[in-house]
Design a protein around this motif. Structure first.
Motif, mmCIF file in Angstrom:
data_model
loop_
_atom_site.group_PDB
_atom_site.id
_atom_site.type_symbol
_atom_site.label_atom_id
_atom_site.label_comp_id
_atom_site.label_asym_id
_atom_site.label_seq_id
_atom_site.Cartn_x
_atom_site.Cartn_y
_atom_site.Cartn_z
ATOM 1 N N GLN A 149 0.832 -1.201 0.000
ATOM 2 C CA GLN A 149 0.000 0.000 0.000
ATOM 3 C C GLN A 149 0.867 1.250 0.000
ATOM 4 O O GLN A 149 1.926 1.288 0.618
ATOM 5 N N ASN A 150 0.390 2.264 -0.685
ATOM 6 C CA ASN A 150 1.045 3.580 -0.767
ATOM 7 C C ASN A 150 2.444 3.526 -1.385
ATOM 8 O O ASN A 150 3.202 4.489 -1.256
ATOM 9 N N ALA A 151 2.775 2.433 -2.035
ATOM 10 C CA ALA A 151 4.082 2.317 -2.673
ATOM 11 C C ALA A 151 4.039 2.967 -4.055
ATOM 12 O O ALA A 151 2.997 3.021 -4.697
ATOM 13 N N VAL A 152 5.193 3.461 -4.479
ATOM 14 C CA VAL A 152 5.310 4.056 -5.806
ATOM 15 C C VAL A 152 6.538 3.475 -6.505
ATOM 16 O O VAL A 152 7.495 3.057 -5.860
ATOM 17 N N GLY A 153 6.498 3.480 -7.836
ATOM 18 C CA GLY A 153 7.647 3.049 -8.623
ATOM 19 C C GLY A 153 8.133 1.656 -8.287
ATOM 20 O O GLY A 153 7.349 0.719 -8.169
ATOM 21 N N GLU A 154 9.438 1.527 -8.101
ATOM 22 C CA GLU A 154 10.055 0.232 -7.835
ATOM 23 C C GLU A 154 9.609 -0.384 -6.505
ATOM 24 O O GLU A 154 9.758 -1.577 -6.311
ATOM 25 N N GLU A 155 9.068 0.422 -5.619
ATOM 26 C CA GLU A 155 8.584 -0.105 -4.334
ATOM 27 C C GLU A 155 7.290 -0.894 -4.498
ATOM 28 O O GLU A 155 6.818 -1.505 -3.553
ATOM 29 N N GLN A 156 6.710 -0.893 -5.708
ATOM 30 C CA GLN A 156 5.460 -1.593 -5.954
ATOM 31 C C GLN A 156 5.649 -3.079 -6.276
ATOM 32 O O GLN A 156 4.674 -3.782 -6.473
ATOM 33 N N LEU B 4 25.334 -9.586 -4.318
ATOM 34 C CA LEU B 4 24.354 -10.635 -4.054
ATOM 35 C C LEU B 4 23.814 -10.553 -2.627
ATOM 36 O O LEU B 4 22.602 -10.577 -2.418
ATOM 37 N N TYR B 5 24.688 -10.459 -1.642
ATOM 38 C CA TYR B 5 24.173 -10.405 -0.268
ATOM 39 C C TYR B 5 23.613 -9.028 0.067
ATOM 40 O O TYR B 5 22.643 -8.922 0.826
ATOM 41 N N ARG B 6 24.165 -7.991 -0.526
ATOM 42 C CA ARG B 6 23.629 -6.648 -0.272
ATOM 43 C C ARG B 6 22.225 -6.507 -0.870
ATOM 44 O O ARG B 6 21.343 -5.889 -0.273
ATOM 45 N N HIS B 7 22.042 -7.105 -2.010
ATOM 46 C CA HIS B 7 20.752 -7.075 -2.687
ATOM 47 C C HIS B 7 19.701 -7.846 -1.864
ATOM 48 O O HIS B 7 18.555 -7.414 -1.746
ATOM 49 N N ASP B 8 20.099 -8.988 -1.306
ATOM 50 C CA ASP B 8 19.196 -9.738 -0.423
ATOM 51 C C ASP B 8 18.751 -8.854 0.747
ATOM 52 O O ASP B 8 17.573 -8.823 1.098
ATOM 53 N N ARG B 9 19.701 -8.160 1.344
ATOM 54 C CA ARG B 9 19.404 -7.293 2.488
ATOM 55 C C ARG B 9 18.459 -6.166 2.087
ATOM 56 O O ARG B 9 17.513 -5.845 2.812
ATOM 57 N N GLN B 10 18.696 -5.577 0.921
ATOM 58 C CA GLN B 10 17.854 -4.491 0.433
ATOM 59 C C GLN B 10 16.412 -4.961 0.253
ATOM 60 O O GLN B 10 15.463 -4.299 0.684
ATOM 61 N N HIS B 11 16.236 -6.112 -0.373
ATOM 62 C CA HIS B 11 14.876 -6.577 -0.648
ATOM 63 C C HIS B 11 14.209 -7.194 0.571
ATOM 64 O O HIS B 11 12.977 -7.157 0.667
ATOM 65 N N ALA B 12 14.958 -7.717 1.494
ATOM 66 C CA ALA B 12 14.358 -8.176 2.757
ATOM 67 C C ALA B 12 13.694 -6.993 3.453
ATOM 68 O O ALA B 12 12.563 -7.090 3.945
ATOM 69 N N ALA B 13 14.375 -5.865 3.473
ATOM 70 C CA ALA B 13 13.802 -4.651 4.079
ATOM 71 C C ALA B 13 12.569 -4.202 3.302
ATOM 72 O O ALA B 13 11.541 -3.846 3.892
ATOM 73 N N GLN B 14 12.654 -4.233 1.980
ATOM 74 C CA GLN B 14 11.531 -3.795 1.159
ATOM 75 C C GLN B 14 10.309 -4.693 1.386
ATOM 76 O O GLN B 14 9.189 -4.200 1.488
ATOM 77 N N ILE B 15 10.514 -5.996 1.497
ATOM 78 C CA ILE B 15 9.404 -6.919 1.761
ATOM 79 C C ILE B 15 8.754 -6.613 3.104
ATOM 80 O O ILE B 15 7.538 -6.727 3.259
ATOM 81 N N GLN B 16 9.560 -6.161 4.050
ATOM 82 C CA GLN B 16 9.041 -5.802 5.375
ATOM 83 C C GLN B 16 8.540 -4.361 5.438
ATOM 84 O O GLN B 16 8.179 -3.887 6.508
ATOM 85 N N SER B 17 8.548 -3.666 4.311
ATOM 86 C CA SER B 17 8.101 -2.262 4.235
ATOM 87 C C SER B 17 8.870 -1.357 5.189
ATOM 88 O O SER B 17 8.300 -0.499 5.865
ATOM 89 N N ARG B 18 10.176 -1.565 5.229
ATOM 90 C CA ARG B 18 11.033 -0.708 6.048
ATOM 91 C C ARG B 18 12.211 -0.234 5.204
ATOM 92 O O ARG B 18 12.568 -0.874 4.227
#
Length: 194
Positions: free
Chosen positions: A40-47, A149-163
């Protein structure tokens, strides 16, 4: 004297395992419905949905290993063209993620990560110093491409948690290119042709 050491390689593979385990722990808590929902309320790549993000990480493993392979073939290789093949040859491309369950995507991700780790195990210390360049990040060493690879995992783990993530890629342009809309269009085109 080599730029990288055996300790650097051990740290790379350890961080890859740690960040991937943390990501999978987050994903295990998701229902299929939540994993298919646009935040919810996400824009662009956050969607991106969680499933799309997982498939994106699956593709990223393949892509970054291919970047490293190109650097081994030719030091300083221009890998810009390799980005156009995103999703080709992986078990579950982003646009197909909604058609798969979380366990299916996770299993495909693990197989791809195992391939990446097997590739890393074949590299010599001097291999990690070779470089490849593209128009999004510039020139990076094999080690830097693989650390993504591991930095990308960390980035998307946060994004999945909406943080907010504590890691943000450093694009040459200063901002992430819009990838989501092109992938949605690709999926719609495939659906229309069937």
């Amino acid at each position: 004297m080599p730029q990288y050491s055996n300790a650097d390689i051990a740290a790379l593979t350890e961080k890859m395992a740690t960040e991937r385990a943390a990501l999978f722990a987050i994903v295990e808590s998701l229902t299929e419905e939540l994993a298919d929902a646009v935040p919810q309320n996400a824009v662009g790549e956050e969607q991106w949905t969680a499933k799309e993000q997982l498939a994106h990480l699956l593709e990223s493993d393949r892509m970054h290993v291919n970047f490293a392979r190109a650097a081994l073939e030719q030091n300083g290789a221009d890998i810009t063209g390799l980005r156009t093949a995103l999703g080709e040859g992986v078990a579950i491309p982003i646009e197909d993620a909604p058609d798969h369950s979380i366990p299916e995507i996770v299993a495909a991700m693990q197989e791809e990560r195992d391939r990446a780790l097997a590739f890393i195990a074949t590299l010599s210390l001097s291999d990690f110093e070779r470089t490849a360049k593209d128009n999004e990040f510039g020139e990076l060493t094999v080690m830097q491409w693989l650390r993504s690879l591991y930095r990308h995992d960390r980035q998307h783990a946060a994004q999945i948690q909406s943080r907010p993530s504590d890691y943000e890629p450093r694009y040459l342009s200063g901002k992430e290119p819009e990838q989501r809309l092109a992938r949605i269009a690709k999926r719609k085109a495939r659906q229309a042709s069937t």
